[in-house]
Design a protein around this motif. Structure first.
Motif, PDB file in Angstrom:
ATOM      1  N   UNK A  86      -3.211   5.190   0.444  1.00  0.00           N
ATOM      2  CA  UNK A  86      -3.832   5.448   1.732  1.00  0.00           C
ATOM      3  C   UNK A  86      -4.630   6.751   1.716  1.00  0.00           C
ATOM      4  N   UNK A  87      -4.028   7.769   1.139  1.00  0.00           N
ATOM      5  CA  UNK A  87      -4.735   9.049   1.104  1.00  0.00           C
ATOM      6  C   UNK A  87      -5.995   8.916   0.255  1.00  0.00           C
ATOM      7  N   UNK A 138       0.835  -1.174   0.000  1.00  0.00           N
ATOM      8  CA  UNK A 138       0.000   0.000   0.000  1.00  0.00           C
ATOM      9  C   UNK A 138       0.886   1.246   0.000  1.00  0.00           C
ATOM     10  N   UNK A 139       0.724   2.114  -0.971  1.00  0.00           N
ATOM     11  CA  UNK A 139       1.541   3.320  -0.972  1.00  0.00           C
ATOM     12  C   UNK A 139       0.812   4.427  -0.238  1.00  0.00           C
ATOM     13  N   UNK A 140       1.554   5.452   0.020  1.00  0.00           N
ATOM     14  CA  UNK A 140       0.974   6.609   0.685  1.00  0.00           C
ATOM     15  C   UNK A 140      -0.210   7.143  -0.118  1.00  0.00           C
ATOM     16  N   UNK A 141      -0.014   7.212  -1.445  1.00  0.00           N
ATOM     17  CA  UNK A 141      -1.104   7.698  -2.290  1.00  0.00           C
ATOM     18  C   UNK A 141      -2.343   6.835  -2.132  1.00  0.00           C
ATOM     19  N   UNK A 145       5.426   2.067   2.175  1.00  0.00           N
ATOM     20  CA  UNK A 145       5.987   2.217   3.501  1.00  0.00           C
ATOM     21  C   UNK A 145       5.094   1.524   4.481  1.00  0.00           C
ATOM     22  N   UNK A 156      -5.399   5.598   7.642  1.00  0.00           N
ATOM     23  CA  UNK A 156      -5.365   6.630   6.601  1.00  0.00           C
ATOM     24  C   UNK A 156      -6.231   7.818   6.983  1.00  0.00           C
ATOM     25  N   UNK A 202       0.167  11.189  -5.521  1.00  0.00           N
ATOM     26  CA  UNK A 202       0.204  12.535  -4.946  1.00  0.00           C
ATOM     27  C   UNK A 202       1.640  13.019  -4.871  1.00  0.00           C
TER      28      UNK A 202
END
Ligand SMILES: Nc1nc2c(ncn2[C@@H]2O[C@H](COP(=O)(O)OP(=O)(O)OP(=O)(O)O)[C@@H](O)[C@H]2O)c(=O)[nH]1
Ligand SMILES: [Mg+2]
Lengths: 665, 169
Positions: A275-276, A270-273, B164, B91, A489
């Motif tokens: 998650x956002x 899961x990347x930060x993008x 991450x 999130x 993002x």
């Protein structure tokens, strides 16, 4: 051809950094944004490097060269017809696999290809490993590593370009499509070759493949050929859909074979993008968050700019007064003081708002949120009969409608595109902002930010209702399904945002010094003549002009001065404010424009609301009409947009004003 | 911290959950107060004074109250997901923090504009403006998210698009 000249074209999937690379190579400032479809027209620039003049052409991004959308045709025709010396495919290293489909198609075009592996920073950070040597070998093309946003690898690229220019055309790899299809390809090639007059820029194999895939654009291109009938006979004898699918399959097969050999990817997590996005595209929260952010943006555009506006306003007023009292003769003092400084000053006051607006828009574009906004709205849009992607041009329209209408080019379906083009003019652009800021600021005080936000929402709502109306009447059909890549993002760089802000803000200032200046002088002349009348009175030419249209606008609550402002606003909407400045500027009072409006226009909060709505909707400006004509290819739609706009504006303003009167305001 | 840690290992979400719960409640409660204050002003008139609104700096601002409620809802939504064991619920905490900070910054900028009006330009409308005039829940509530932002800074680091998995202790 001269030895020192090289022409290269940048092609590749959307949003891989072509324009960033182009800017890095040529030092230009073309528009860069973090969403697919930013560039819609080819742009050229040049760079001198080691005794070579290199001409660089930036093309719109395309996932394939299949002619599904206008962008793809632009890119494809350029590569084939202009024959750049080297075609550079810019590839997103963090998304390599998805970029290779285009590579397979480019190889068939018969040009010299060079692959630029861009965004290596992202791929490396994630832990992907790309074996460049292996990649060069497998694809039989040179590969250069770059990070365009940090200008890394630019010299390597230029060196390679020069080196490649000198080497002989080598035969790249080609994809085999299996005996059955290959036989057909050969058959068509043979027939085509009999035509002596054929356009030799098009490789025969490529034409044959495209024909088998059912490309109507290519079909049209050979329709004049004497062998056309025979070719069509072959094509009609096959099951075209099956061939098309088979050809695509073979390409993917080739990609799947080579890809694992040249790249190992870090574990897909899961990347930060991701998650956002889970939150920002949430079924329930997505739209409220979007609206809240928009509201915040307009609050800021209004409130943070106010002190700066006041400073400009005060100095303009002071300057006008100074000029009026020191210039001789009196008519000159009036021209400069009431006319030029009053009018142009009234427009320049809003420069701070415009700067903030464009700064915020560039954050919207650079962060990647724009694409999400389209995604969130898609469901709603589909119900209304619009394509989700249309939302992007609509949001771009907040800046200026002209590029927004051009941005509609990335919409594949012609009908979806037409509807988008026709409704974008209702989206409130930067030129209309001064009108709101002036009137909302004057009549709504602290609520001004919210009223302005309301105007933007009104614009969007009218656009959406119009789309529904158009779908039901002139442009029947269903929108195409929504497919769009959501870019990751990114934190937009301050530099890009500042450049964007400056370039667009400066355009506004330039406009004030040119077209608006002319408009203001014309209005001043009309307000001062015939000779001897009192300046700006009902007996002047403006007076008569205003009185001529005023009856039409009276039900909306407008008097003759506002009517005049609206007439001149047809040229550019800033002129509405400018002519207010000219017409209410007369007299000795040192008050700023807003105070004079309250004092002598007889306007109320209600009329100002009706006026804001009317100015928002009442007709695209001249430049927008021009671009509608160009993009739809006919005057018909441009004229339609004008009349439709006027009618909608009249009805809306009527409802607001008369409704307000009924409610007792 | 092992960035490429295994996927199945679920990090502990207790702390983010408690944090979200507190933030969520605070934002929702003050959002409601602000809405009542705003609605009262519209329905009853300017002499409507809501109890507590003085100490809590609650302005009569309906639209602003939607923003507070929205931020609160985002936090609480995350609590719901995390409670049901979905690690990704975290999130919502991140986005909640971001939204809280974005709006606090917007309010602070607007307030800076007012300050310039009052002190630099001497605008009469702002004659009795003081530093506290623009104080509102949207600003002071953001202190908690600000601490969280600093603590979980890795997530907000701009440079990476790297996959991450963070240590949340
Ligand atoms: N991290 C990183 N970002 C990059 C790099 N190159 C470009 N970008 C970013 O990628 C986004 C897209 O860049 P553009 O240059 O507009 O892409 P494009 O290929 O011209 O896109 P279209 O015109 O839509 O086809 C922007 O946000 C850039 O800042 C790179 O090497 N590394
Ligand atoms: Mg581009």
């Amino acid at each position: 051809m001269e030895a020192g000249k090289i022409k290269i074209a940048l092609t590749g999937n959307p949003n891989v950094g072509k324009t960033t690379l182009f800017n890095a190579l040529t030092g230009s400032r073309q528009h860069v944004g973090n969403w697919p479809g930013v560039t819609v027209e080819k742009k050229s620039g040049s760079v001198s490097y080691k005794e070579y003049d290199i001409e660089v052409i930036d093309l719109p991004g395309t996932y394939s060269l299949t002619a599904y959308s206008m962008d793809e045709i632009v890119a494809r025709d350029f590569i084939i017809e202009e024959k750049p010396d080297i075609v550079i495919q810019v590839v997103d290293a963090s998304n390599l696999e998805r970029n290779l489909y285009l590579t397979t198609q480019l190889m068939e075009l018969g040009s010299k290809i060079l692959i630029v592996l861009n965004m290596c920073d992202i791929a490396e950070e994630r832990g992907d490993r790309i074996y460049i040597d292996k990649m060069q070998e497998l694809l039989a093309t040179p590969v250069i590593r770059t990070v365009a946003s940090q200008k890394e690898g630019i010299c390597d690229l230029l060196d390679k370009v020069i080196e490649q220019k000198e080497v002989q055309q080598h035969h790249g790899h080609e994809i085999g499509y299996g005996t059955e299809i290959e036989d057909r390809i050969l058959e068509i090639e043979k027939v085509l070759a009999e035509d002596e007059t054929r356009d030799t820029r098009y490789p025969l194999r490529w034409i044959s493949i495209r024909l088998l895939e059912g490309d109507s654009n290519v079909r049209e291109k050979i329709s004049k050929s004497p062998v056309y009938d025979r070719v069509i006979q072959i094509i009609d004898s096959i099951d075209q859909e099956e061939y098309e699918a088979e050809i695509a399959d073979k390409r993917y097969l080739a990609i799947n074979t080579v890809f694992p050999q040249m790249c190992t990817r870090a574990n897909g997590k899961l990347t930060k993008s991701d998650m956002i996005d889970r939150v920002l595209t949430n079924k329930y929260l997505g739209i409220p968050i979007f609206l809240a952010l928009m509201w915040g943006a307009f609050e800021l555009t209004f409130a943070f700019a106010t002190p700066f506006m006041d400073m400009i306003d005060l100095s303009a007023t002071w300057f006008a007064e100074y000029v009026s009292s020191s210039l001789q003769p009196a008519w000159l003092a009036s021209l400069v003081g009431d006319g030029i400084i009053g009018g142009v000053g009234a427009v320049l006051v809003f420069v701070p708002n415009i700067f903030i607006l464009f700064f915020l828009l560039s954050l919207l574009e650079g962060s990647g949120y724009l694409a999400r906004a389209a995604f969130i709205m898609d469901k709603l849009m589909y119900k209304i009969g619009m394509h989700g992607k249309s939302f992007i041009p609509m949001l771009m329209g907040f800046g200026c409608n002209v590029p927004a209408i051009m941005a509609a080019r990335s919409i594949e379906d012609e009908k979806d595109r037409l509807i988008t083009i026709l409704v974008v003019p209702f989206v409130s652009c930067g030129a209309r902002l001064p009108i709101y800021v002036l009137f909302a600021g004057t009549f709504f005080g602290r609520q001004a930010g919210t009223v302005i936000f309301g105007m933007y929402v009104l614009g969007i709502i009218i656009a959406i209702i119009s789309a529904k109306l158009l779908r039901a009447t002139v442009v029947k059909g269903k929108p195409a399904p929504f497919i769009m890549e959501l870019p990751p993002y990114r934190v937009p760089t301050l530099k890009t945002s500042l450049i964007h802000m400056w370039d667009n803000g400066f355009m506004y200032i330039k406009k004030a010094g040119t077209i608006i200046l002319v408009g203001v002088v014309v209005i001043w002349v009309l307000a001062s003549f015939p000779w001897g009348v009192q300046y700006g009175s009902e007996d002047s030419y403006v007076g008569s002009l205003g009185h001529a249209v005023a009856p039409l606008l009276k039900p909306l609550g407008f008097d003759w001065k506002i009517s005049v402002a609206l007439i001149f606003g047809l040229v550019a909407k800033e002129i509405v404010v400018a002519s207010m400045g000219v017409l209410y500027g007369a007299g000795e009072s040192s008050d700023v424009l807003s105070d004079r409006l309250i004092a002598d226009s007889g306007m109320t909060a209600l009329t100002s609301l009706s006026l804001m709505a009317f100015s928002l909707l009442y007709m695209p400006c001249v430049a927008t009409v021009g671009v509608i004509r160009k993009e739809t290819g006919s005057w018909k739609w441009a004229v339609f947009a004008i009349f439709y706009g006027i009618i909608v504006a009249w009805i809306t303003a009527f409802v607001i004003y008369q409704g307000g009167v009924l409610l007792g305001y | 911290m092992d960035i490429s840690g295994t996927v199945d290992e679920k990090p502990d979400t207790r702390l983010p959950m408690i944090f979200s719960l507190i933030c969520g409640f605070l934002y929702v409660i003050l959002g409601l107060l602000q809405m009542v204050a705003g609605a009262g002003r519209i329905l009853i008139g300017t002499d409507f004074v809501m109890p507590l609104s003085g100490i809590l700096f609650v302005p009569a601002d309906v639209i602003g109250s939607f923003v507070l409620l929205l931020i609160g809802t985002v936090f609480l939504y995350g609590v719901m997901e995390m409670r049901s064991g979905t690690y990704e619920g975290i999130s919502y905490a991140y986005v909640g923090i971001l939204l809280a900070l974005i709006f606090a910054v917007i309010y602070l900028l607007v307030s800076t504009g007012n300050m310039l009006e009052a002190y630099l330009l001497g605008n009469e409308e702002f004659a009795d403006w003081t530093l506290l005039s623009d104080m509102k829940p949207g600003i002071y509530l953001a202190i908690l998210p600000l601490f969280a932002y600093i603590k979980w800074k890795d997530f907000f680091e701009p440079t990476t698009e790297a996959s991450f998995r963070m240590d949340l202790k």
